[in-house]
Design a protein around this motif. Structure first.
Motif, PDB file in Angstrom:
ATOM      1  N   TRP A  44       0.826  -1.205   0.000  1.00  0.00           N
ATOM      2  CA  TRP A  44       0.000   0.000   0.000  1.00  0.00           C
ATOM      3  C   TRP A  44       0.865   1.262   0.000  1.00  0.00           C
TER       4      TRP A  44
ATOM      5  N   ARG B 230      -3.051   5.136  -4.503  1.00  0.00           N
ATOM      6  CA  ARG B 230      -3.787   4.999  -3.242  1.00  0.00           C
ATOM      7  C   ARG B 230      -3.816   6.353  -2.570  1.00  0.00           C
TER       8      ARG B 230
ATOM      9  N   TYR C 169      -7.228   0.935  -8.892  1.00  0.00           N
ATOM     10  CA  TYR C 169      -6.958   1.043  -7.456  1.00  0.00           C
ATOM     11  C   TYR C 169      -7.561   2.290  -6.831  1.00  0.00           C
TER      12      TYR C 169
ATOM     13  N   GLU D  63     -11.192   1.414  -6.111  1.00  0.00           N
ATOM     14  CA  GLU D  63     -10.736   0.970  -4.788  1.00  0.00           C
ATOM     15  C   GLU D  63     -10.764  -0.553  -4.684  1.00  0.00           C
TER      16      GLU D  63
ATOM     17  N   GLU E 224      -9.697  -4.189  -3.878  1.00  0.00           N
ATOM     18  CA  GLU E 224      -8.926  -4.864  -2.839  1.00  0.00           C
ATOM     19  C   GLU E 224      -8.916  -6.368  -3.082  1.00  0.00           C
TER      20      GLU E 224
ATOM     21  N   TYR F 134      -6.238  -8.557  -1.096  1.00  0.00           N
ATOM     22  CA  TYR F 134      -6.555  -8.899   0.291  1.00  0.00           C
ATOM     23  C   TYR F 134      -7.667  -9.933   0.359  1.00  0.00           C
TER      24      TYR F 134
END
Length: 521
Positions: A102, A111, A236, A240, A242, A245
């Motif tokens: 990140w 980010r 990203y 957003e 993810e 993860y």
């Protein structure tokens, strides 16, 4: 009378027994009430002490800084690791793997600032999230233009492979032929004229000559890189996403059996940390390569830099060095995400294959796991694979040009040979990394088909032949392939390309088509 007296005695005994039972029941109720009261008092005391501790911690945190970002993590009450090893390992993986990644996304503007802060909507963060991406875009465009103006890397196969004697002779001949022409002093040129003169073949141009093959050498790779940057920014920053993860959670929760789950998860964390260290070393190697280029060619003196002077040249070079770090960090972020997801898929599929070989999972759950693998591979083959493909095209072009100049180089200076040898190695390593990972994923996926075939032959626990036939048909028709350039990257393809390339180079060397005449092999 005797019967009546006996009956009355029996009734009295029964009444006494009932009274004793009532007394016993009342004593048990009283004891239970007392324990409940005690437990209630303990709970109340614990809650009061917990509230006091939370208030004390909050006052300490607020006393340190009112404007600092407060990060809230889910932790245990006693402050130690949880007894659930998977949860603890996943938290450790987030701290050691995801947070550094990140920070890399934060560096390249993918980010936003303050994503994990409670003050993420403040004006300071809003200002930074607006200005910083614009600064990154301008810095990238500066590097793109600087490479064209400075003829970066000296990638002209015909001109930049000549020896010093040939270059000096060509320069003397040019001066003797054009001696009748009258040159204007450098001071009379404007910066715009100098840039155009460096990029064109005018008769008044002084050595060194202008860049050649500008579009194929610089413009097209830079356009591909900027397209990858924009795709990553949308993926990203705007969406957003993810996904990394999410797949990490899924893999860590059920990838391997309980007997060796902890050890396999620790190995996974170590391997991902190794990927991050290698990525940082690669970015550092690109900066070293930039310095080697300046050292090998004695700080190339083009017309533009001669007119601006040494001070301006060093300032422009320092800004270009910063931009090169950001530019290569963008490539690293794309490749690192793809490689990490491939490693997670390897971890996931190997766990599935192990469960099928041990016959510790029924066919219905195995089919669900295979379907989950297909869904994750479809996500991997989406925008992330397209961005990685664009970056791989750039690395492939630089590798091919670097190898061509290396084998055709006739400049015998050791520093030139050192630079020419180091140049293709830097980009070839980064090119092979995603290709190698995709080939590994496809190789493990082929193992699932082999295991299904063995299950059909030797049987499976509590499953009929019809169930095994349906499972075999399901696995065979499920296309589990990791792709780049919309092409499945199979290990056989990579081995064939490497062998043919080595064979062609060997033939070219043996026939003296490339390389010096007295080349030692």
């Amino acid at each position: 009378m005797t019967h009546i007296s006996k009956l009355s005695r029996y009734l009295n005994v029964g009444n006494l027994i009932q009274e004793y039972l009532k007394i016993f029941i009342l004593e048990e109720q009283l004891s239970n009430d007392e324990t409940k009261d005690v437990t209630k008092e303990k709970i109340i005391n614990m809650s009061h002490s917990g509230e006091h501790q939370e208030l004390q911690n909050a006052s300490d945190m607020s006393g340190e800084s009112y404007t600092s970002a407060i990060r809230v993590d889910i932790a245990d009450l006693d402050g130690e690791d949880s007894l659930n090893l998977t949860t603890t390992t996943l938290r450790r993986c987030k701290q050691q793997i995801l947070r550094p990644y990140w920070r890399l996304l934060l560096l390249i503007g993918w980010r936003g600032f303050g994503r994990e802060s409670i003050n993420s909507g403040s004006k300071v963060y809003s200002f930074l999230n607006t200005v910083y991406p614009v600064f990154i875009v301008l810095l990238l465009w500066y590097v793109y233009i600087y490479e064209i103006v400075a003829c970066q890397w000296k990638l002209n196969v015909k001109k930049d492979t000549k020896s010093i004697l040939q270059t000096s002779t060509a320069a003397i001949t040019t001066i003797s032929v054009n001696s009748t022409h009258e040159y204007q002093p450098l001071a009379t040129y404007s910066p715009s004229d100098l840039i155009l003169q460096n990029l064109s073949h005018s008769k008044r141009s002084l050595p060194p000559e202008a860049c050649e093959h500008v579009i194929t050498t610089y413009v097209i790779p830079n356009i591909l890189h900027f397209v990858a940057f924009v795709m990553g920014f949308v993926h990203y920053r705007i969406h957003e996403n993810e996904q990394l993860y999410a797949i990490m959670e899924k893999v860590f929760l059920q990838a391997t059996p309980l007997s060796n789950r902890a050890s396999s998860q620790h190995r996974m964390i170590k391997k991902l940390r190794l990927f991050q260290v290698l990525g940082a070393l690669w970015v550092l190697s690109t900066l070293i390569l930039q310095g080697m280029y300046e050292w090998a060619f004695d700080f190339p003196k083009l017309i533009f830099f001669q007119a601006t002077g040494k001070t301006v040249h060093w300032v422009l070079f320092s800004i270009e060095l910063l931009g090169t770090m950001v530019l290569n960090s963008v490539s690293l972020a794309v490749v690192a995400n793809y490689v990490t997801q491939c490693e997670m898929m390897l971890f996931y599929i190997r766990g599935l294959a192990l469960r099928l070989q041990e016959k510790s999972s029924d066919l219905r759950n195995a089919m669900k796991d295979v379907l989950s693998v297909r869904q994750n591979l479809s996500v991997l083959n989406g925008p992330m694979a397209r961005m990685t493909s664009l970056i791989c095209v750039i690395f492939c072009e630089l590798t091919i040009i670097g190898i061509s100049i290396l084998v055709l180089n006739k400049n015998d200076l050791p520093k030139i040979w050192l630079y020419r040898t180091f140049f293709p190695v830097v980009f070839f390593v980064m090119l092979c990394f995603p290709l190698f990972q995709a080939a590994r994923v496809n190789s493990v996926c082929c193992r699932i088909i082999k295991i299904a075939l063995e299950m059909r032959v030797f049987g499976y626990k509590g499953s009929s032949q019809l169930d095994l036939d349906s499972f075999m048909n399901f696995v065979s028709n499920t296309k589990l392939r990791a792709k780049l350039f919309h092409i499945p990257i199979m290990p056989a393809y990579l081995i064939t390309i490497i062998v043919l390339s080595c064979l062609v180079l060997l033939i070219l060397f043996q026939t003296s088509i490339i390389g010096p005449i007295n080349y030692w092999f």
